[in-house]
Structures are given as C-alpha cells and as structure tokens.
Scaffold this motif. Sequence first.
Motif, PDB file in Angstrom:
ATOM      1  N   ILE A   1      36.555  37.139  38.444  1.00 39.32           N
ATOM      2  CA  ILE A   1      37.439  36.417  39.631  1.00 39.32           C
ATOM      3  C   ILE A   1      37.786  37.759  40.669  1.00 39.32           C
ATOM      4  O   ILE A   1      37.386  37.607  41.854  1.00 39.32           O
ATOM      5  CB  ILE A   1      38.461  35.870  39.170  1.00 39.32           C
ATOM      6  CG1 ILE A   1      38.090  34.598  38.220  1.00 39.32           C
ATOM      7  CG2 ILE A   1      39.467  35.463  40.411  1.00 39.32           C
ATOM      8  CD1 ILE A   1      39.166  33.665  37.590  1.00 39.32           C
ATOM      9  N   VAL A   2      38.323  38.474  40.154  1.00 41.57           N
ATOM     10  CA  VAL A   2      38.862  39.819  41.054  1.00 41.57           C
ATOM     11  C   VAL A   2      37.517  40.387  41.899  1.00 41.57           C
ATOM     12  O   VAL A   2      37.743  40.659  43.062  1.00 41.57           O
ATOM     13  CB  VAL A   2      39.841  40.971  40.303  1.00 41.57           C
ATOM     14  CG1 VAL A   2      39.960  41.777  41.309  1.00 41.57           C
ATOM     15  CG2 VAL A   2      40.808  40.095  39.875  1.00 41.57           C
TER      16      VAL A   2
ATOM     17  N   SER B   1      36.011  38.014  44.178  1.00 45.08           N
ATOM     18  CA  SER B   1      36.738  37.915  45.510  1.00 45.08           C
ATOM     19  C   SER B   1      37.010  39.252  46.357  1.00 45.08           C
ATOM     20  O   SER B   1      36.633  38.796  47.551  1.00 45.08           O
ATOM     21  CB  SER B   1      38.329  37.340  45.050  1.00 45.08           C
ATOM     22  OG  SER B   1      38.067  36.139  44.398  1.00 45.08           O
ATOM     23  N   ARG B   2      37.144  40.213  45.935  1.00 49.70           N
ATOM     24  CA  ARG B   2      37.180  41.360  46.413  1.00 49.70           C
ATOM     25  C   ARG B   2      35.741  41.700  47.266  1.00 49.70           C
ATOM     26  O   ARG B   2      35.830  42.194  48.408  1.00 49.70           O
ATOM     27  CB  ARG B   2      37.489  42.460  45.557  1.00 49.70           C
ATOM     28  CG  ARG B   2      39.021  42.664  45.225  1.00 49.70           C
ATOM     29  CD  ARG B   2      39.133  43.895  44.353  1.00 49.70           C
ATOM     30  NE  ARG B   2      40.485  43.709  43.825  1.00 49.70           N
ATOM     31  CZ  ARG B   2      41.292  44.535  42.927  1.00 49.70           C
ATOM     32  NH1 ARG B   2      40.384  45.456  42.210  1.00 49.70           N
ATOM     33  NH2 ARG B   2      42.318  44.574  42.399  1.00 49.70           N
TER      34      ARG B   2
ATOM     35  N   THR C   1      40.143  35.926  50.171  1.00 46.87           N
ATOM     36  CA  THR C   1      41.499  36.584  50.127  1.00 46.87           C
ATOM     37  C   THR C   1      42.605  35.455  49.586  1.00 46.87           C
ATOM     38  O   THR C   1      43.206  35.527  48.759  1.00 46.87           O
ATOM     39  CB  THR C   1      41.797  37.277  50.999  1.00 46.87           C
ATOM     40  OG1 THR C   1      40.946  38.368  51.498  1.00 46.87           O
ATOM     41  CG2 THR C   1      43.318  38.059  50.980  1.00 46.87           C
TER      42      THR C   1
ATOM     43  N   LEU D   1      42.114  33.836  46.019  1.00 46.16           N
ATOM     44  CA  LEU D   1      42.428  34.797  44.997  1.00 46.16           C
ATOM     45  C   LEU D   1      44.143  34.750  45.049  1.00 46.16           C
ATOM     46  O   LEU D   1      44.572  34.708  43.806  1.00 46.16           O
ATOM     47  CB  LEU D   1      42.175  36.364  45.586  1.00 46.16           C
ATOM     48  CG  LEU D   1      42.323  37.536  44.131  1.00 46.16           C
ATOM     49  CD1 LEU D   1      41.843  36.922  43.104  1.00 46.16           C
ATOM     50  CD2 LEU D   1      42.039  38.821  44.573  1.00 46.16           C
TER      51      LEU D   1
ATOM     52  N   LEU E   1      45.566  40.443  36.881  1.00 44.47           N
ATOM     53  CA  LEU E   1      44.790  40.172  37.790  1.00 44.47           C
ATOM     54  C   LEU E   1      45.201  41.335  38.933  1.00 44.47           C
ATOM     55  O   LEU E   1      44.433  41.667  39.507  1.00 44.47           O
ATOM     56  CB  LEU E   1      45.241  39.083  38.415  1.00 44.47           C
ATOM     57  CG  LEU E   1      44.377  38.411  39.679  1.00 44.47           C
ATOM     58  CD1 LEU E   1      43.942  36.895  39.537  1.00 44.47           C
ATOM     59  CD2 LEU E   1      44.890  38.924  40.807  1.00 44.47           C
TER      60      LEU E   1
END
Length: 229
Positions: free
Chosen positions: A80-81, A84-85, A100, A103, A118
């Motif tokens: 997920i991180v 998203s990044r 952003t 998240l 997270l």
Amino acid sequence: MSRSERLLDLIQCLRRHRRPVSGQALADELGISIRTLYRDIATLQGQGAPIEGEAGLGYVLKPGFMLPPLMFSDEEIEAIVLGSRWVAKQPDQRLSAAATNALAKIAAVLPDDLREDLDASTLLVGPPAKAVEGIDLGLVRQAIRNERKLGFLYRDAGGAASERVVWPFALGFFDKVRVVVAWCEMRQDFRHFRADRIAQLEATDMRYPRRRQALLKEWRATLDKPRGS
C-alpha cells in the motif's frame, strides 16, 4: 493461524470469486475442513457479512461489502505504501494528490500499531523521470471512466502530425512516458499513443459505441501481434 485471520482470508477468498463457488472449493483453497468452512460462513453471516448461498449450491459475497479495518499483513502495508508513494510522484497532479489523500485516509482508520508500521515503512520511491507531456491526463482518465471519445493532434516518431478521434479505454504508466491505449477511428484499429506526442487534446461528450471492458478484452488478445501508431 488465528480464527480472525481465517475469517478474513475467507472474506478475501469470496471476493476473488464473482460467481457462486462451492463450499468444498473454498475449503480446499483455505486449507480447512468443510465443517470448519460451514461454521466460518455461519459466523460471518451472523456478523452481517452479505454471503448468499448454502451447502450444495455454493456461496457468493454480495458486492459493496466493506471490511472493518481489522488488520493488514506487513507485506500488505508495504504494498500500500510503496504503490501510493509511487503514484504520488507521478506528473498527473490530480492522481498524485489522490494517492496522498488515500494513504492518509487508510492511516486514519488503522489501529495504532498498524498505523505505526505504515508510517515507518522503509520502502522508498526514487525521484520520478522528467515527463514532458503537455496534456491533462485527468481528462484522459475521465474519458476512459465515462467511455467518451477524445480528439487530438498526434505526432509520430518522425514528427508527422495527424488529427485523431479515438475511443480511450486504458492508460499505461511507464517510468518516462504515459501511453493512451485506444481504438483509433482513422486507422480502424487499436493504437498506442504516447502522451508526450499528443497536443490540442479535446474531450467530447460523444459516447463511443462499445463498452470499455469489451475493448480492453479484445485489445489484450492482440498483444502478441506487432502494431504501429
């Protein structure tokens, strides 16, 4: 595996099946007995999960069911991180902001220990390659969602320009370029259009005559054949 983890796995397993699936198939997939499967189905139904069906007929999870924020595994949090990044560093400003915000929303509903995991993720995304496309990719994404035609001026690798009307149904993200995948009315065929070669992009209200998913399926079947633009 704890019982709560097993119930969560069962929900995720049902999500992967759009049509009714037999209890035995579910039990085999989860590595549990059919009796345990029936008990777990009854438990989830008692907790409000909209699982329809019965023994001998199969089970299906009705769409729209939202899981409470029970848990994510370490690798799920990393995925997920990291995803998203990566999106947050893309030149599509609206999509970047959405990543952003998404998240942040996920972090807001996670239990404290998972939120710390997270925030502490050490998987980093490097600086993005410079993109030179001068069009609003948000308009392309909206046209794909709404199944609307797009018009634009396109320059090929040799610099020759042509006016195109296309039916966009996918958008590919690569490190240095974005690619619009569409049915081209001029070529009467599928074509891939680099976003950095598109100019004078014009969104229209004209709905194209085929469904997006049908175009996507047909295009995928042609990927082994060489095509130009």
